[in-house]
Design a protein around this motif. Structure first.
Motif, short mmCIF file in Angstrom:
data_model
loop_
_atom_site.label_atom_id
_atom_site.label_comp_id
_atom_site.label_asym_id
_atom_site.label_seq_id
_atom_site.Cartn_x
_atom_site.Cartn_y
_atom_site.Cartn_z
N ASN A 1 -12.35 5.47 -11.75
CA ASN A 1 -11.11 6.13 -12.10
C ASN A 1 -10.00 5.06 -12.14
O ASN A 1 -9.55 4.58 -11.10
N VAL A 2 -9.58 4.71 -13.33
CA VAL A 2 -8.60 3.64 -13.52
C VAL A 2 -7.25 3.99 -12.91
O VAL A 2 -6.60 3.14 -12.29
N ALA A 3 -6.81 5.21 -13.05
CA ALA A 3 -5.51 5.61 -12.51
C ALA A 3 -5.49 5.46 -10.99
O ALA A 3 -4.52 4.95 -10.42
N HIS A 4 -6.55 5.87 -10.33
CA HIS A 4 -6.64 5.75 -8.88
C HIS A 4 -6.69 4.27 -8.46
O HIS A 4 -6.03 3.87 -7.50
N LEU A 5 -7.45 3.47 -9.19
CA LEU A 5 -7.53 2.05 -8.90
C LEU A 5 -6.16 1.39 -9.04
O LEU A 5 -5.75 0.59 -8.19
N ARG A 6 -5.41 1.73 -10.08
CA ARG A 6 -4.06 1.20 -10.27
C ARG A 6 -3.16 1.56 -9.08
O ARG A 6 -2.43 0.72 -8.57
N GLU A 7 -3.23 2.81 -8.63
CA GLU A 7 -2.42 3.24 -7.48
C GLU A 7 -2.79 2.47 -6.23
O GLU A 7 -1.90 2.08 -5.46
N GLU A 8 -4.07 2.25 -6.01
CA GLU A 8 -4.52 1.51 -4.83
C GLU A 8 -4.04 0.06 -4.87
O GLU A 8 -3.59 -0.49 -3.86
N ILE A 9 -4.14 -0.57 -6.02
CA ILE A 9 -3.68 -1.96 -6.16
C ILE A 9 -2.17 -2.04 -5.94
O ILE A 9 -1.69 -2.95 -5.26
N GLN A 10 -1.43 -1.10 -6.49
CA GLN A 10 0.02 -1.08 -6.28
C GLN A 10 0.35 -0.93 -4.80
O GLN A 10 1.27 -1.58 -4.30
N ALA A 11 -0.38 -0.09 -4.10
CA ALA A 11 -0.14 0.10 -2.66
C ALA A 11 -0.45 -1.19 -1.90
O ALA A 11 0.31 -1.58 -1.01
N ILE A 12 -1.54 -1.85 -2.23
CA ILE A 12 -1.91 -3.10 -1.56
C ILE A 12 -0.83 -4.16 -1.78
O ILE A 12 -0.47 -4.90 -0.86
N LEU A 13 -0.28 -4.23 -2.98
CA LEU A 13 0.75 -5.22 -3.31
C LEU A 13 2.14 -4.80 -2.86
O LEU A 13 3.09 -5.56 -2.98
N GLY A 14 2.27 -3.58 -2.34
CA GLY A 14 3.58 -3.10 -1.89
C GLY A 14 4.47 -2.65 -3.03
O GLY A 14 5.69 -2.59 -2.88
N LEU A 15 3.89 -2.33 -4.17
CA LEU A 15 4.68 -1.92 -5.33
C LEU A 15 4.84 -0.41 -5.43
O LEU A 15 5.32 0.10 -6.42
N ASP A 16 4.45 0.28 -4.37
CA ASP A 16 4.58 1.74 -4.35
C ASP A 16 5.79 2.18 -3.52
O ASP A 16 5.90 3.32 -3.12
N ARG A 17 6.71 1.27 -3.30
CA ARG A 17 7.92 1.58 -2.52
C ARG A 17 9.08 0.77 -3.06
O ARG A 17 8.92 -0.07 -3.93
N ARG A 18 10.29 1.01 -2.53
CA ARG A 18 11.49 0.27 -2.91
C ARG A 18 11.68 -0.85 -1.89
O ARG A 18 11.45 -0.67 -0.70
N TRP A 19 12.12 -2.02 -2.35
CA TRP A 19 12.36 -3.18 -1.49
C TRP A 19 13.83 -3.56 -1.59
O TRP A 19 14.36 -3.73 -2.68
N ARG A 20 14.51 -3.71 -0.45
CA ARG A 20 15.91 -4.15 -0.40
C ARG A 20 15.93 -5.67 -0.39
O ARG A 20 15.38 -6.29 0.52
N VAL A 21 16.55 -6.24 -1.41
CA VAL A 21 16.54 -7.69 -1.60
C VAL A 21 17.94 -8.26 -1.43
O VAL A 21 18.90 -7.74 -2.00
N ALA A 22 18.05 -9.33 -0.65
CA ALA A 22 19.29 -10.11 -0.54
C ALA A 22 19.09 -11.37 -1.37
O ALA A 22 18.09 -12.06 -1.23
N LEU A 23 20.06 -11.64 -2.23
CA LEU A 23 19.99 -12.78 -3.13
C LEU A 23 20.94 -13.86 -2.65
O LEU A 23 22.13 -13.62 -2.49
N ALA A 24 20.41 -15.03 -2.34
CA ALA A 24 21.24 -16.17 -1.91
C ALA A 24 21.38 -17.11 -3.09
O ALA A 24 20.41 -17.76 -3.50
N GLY A 25 22.56 -17.15 -3.66
CA GLY A 25 22.84 -17.96 -4.83
C GLY A 25 23.31 -17.06 -5.95
O GLY A 25 22.52 -16.33 -6.55
#
Length: 100
Positions: free
Chosen positions: A1-25
């Motif tokens: 199931n490609v859709a499920h595999l994509r979701e699992e990979i996104q979760a492993i990479l942390g792409l299933d959430r929002r990240w607060r980023v501070a930019l220096a420069g």
């Protein structure tokens, strides 16, 4: 199931959430990164921009205002970031990274 595999990979990479980023420069490199919509689409939200150049501090930076790099520790303690991005020339990166 490609859709499920994509979701699992996104979760492993942390792409299933929002990240607060501070930019220096907040120069050309930082402005280009902050303006790139692909980061936002992947869940990376630039929530603060810092610089040590007095001419940039207090200036608009997209929807943000550039803050003094010296404020980073205080602001991070009050409202932590998930990650920081150094958008400085190589000669300044080590010094910026060493900000307590």
């Amino acid at each position: 199931n490609v859709a499920h595999l994509r979701e699992e990979i996104q979760a492993i990479l942390g792409l299933d959430r929002r990240w607060r980023v501070a930019l220096a420069g907040a120069g050309n490199i930082g402005a280009a990164l902050a303006a790139y919509h692909g980061f936002r689409e992947q869940g990376f939200d630039v929530v603060e921009a810092f610089d040590r150049d007095p001419e940039r501090i207090g200036q608009p930076f997209g929807e943000l205002t550039v803050r003094d790099l010296a404020q980073l520790p205080e602001l991070a303690a009050a409202n932590p970031f998930d990650m920081g991005v150094l958008a400085t020339p190589a000669r300044a990166a080590q010094e910026v990274a060493a900000v307590p």
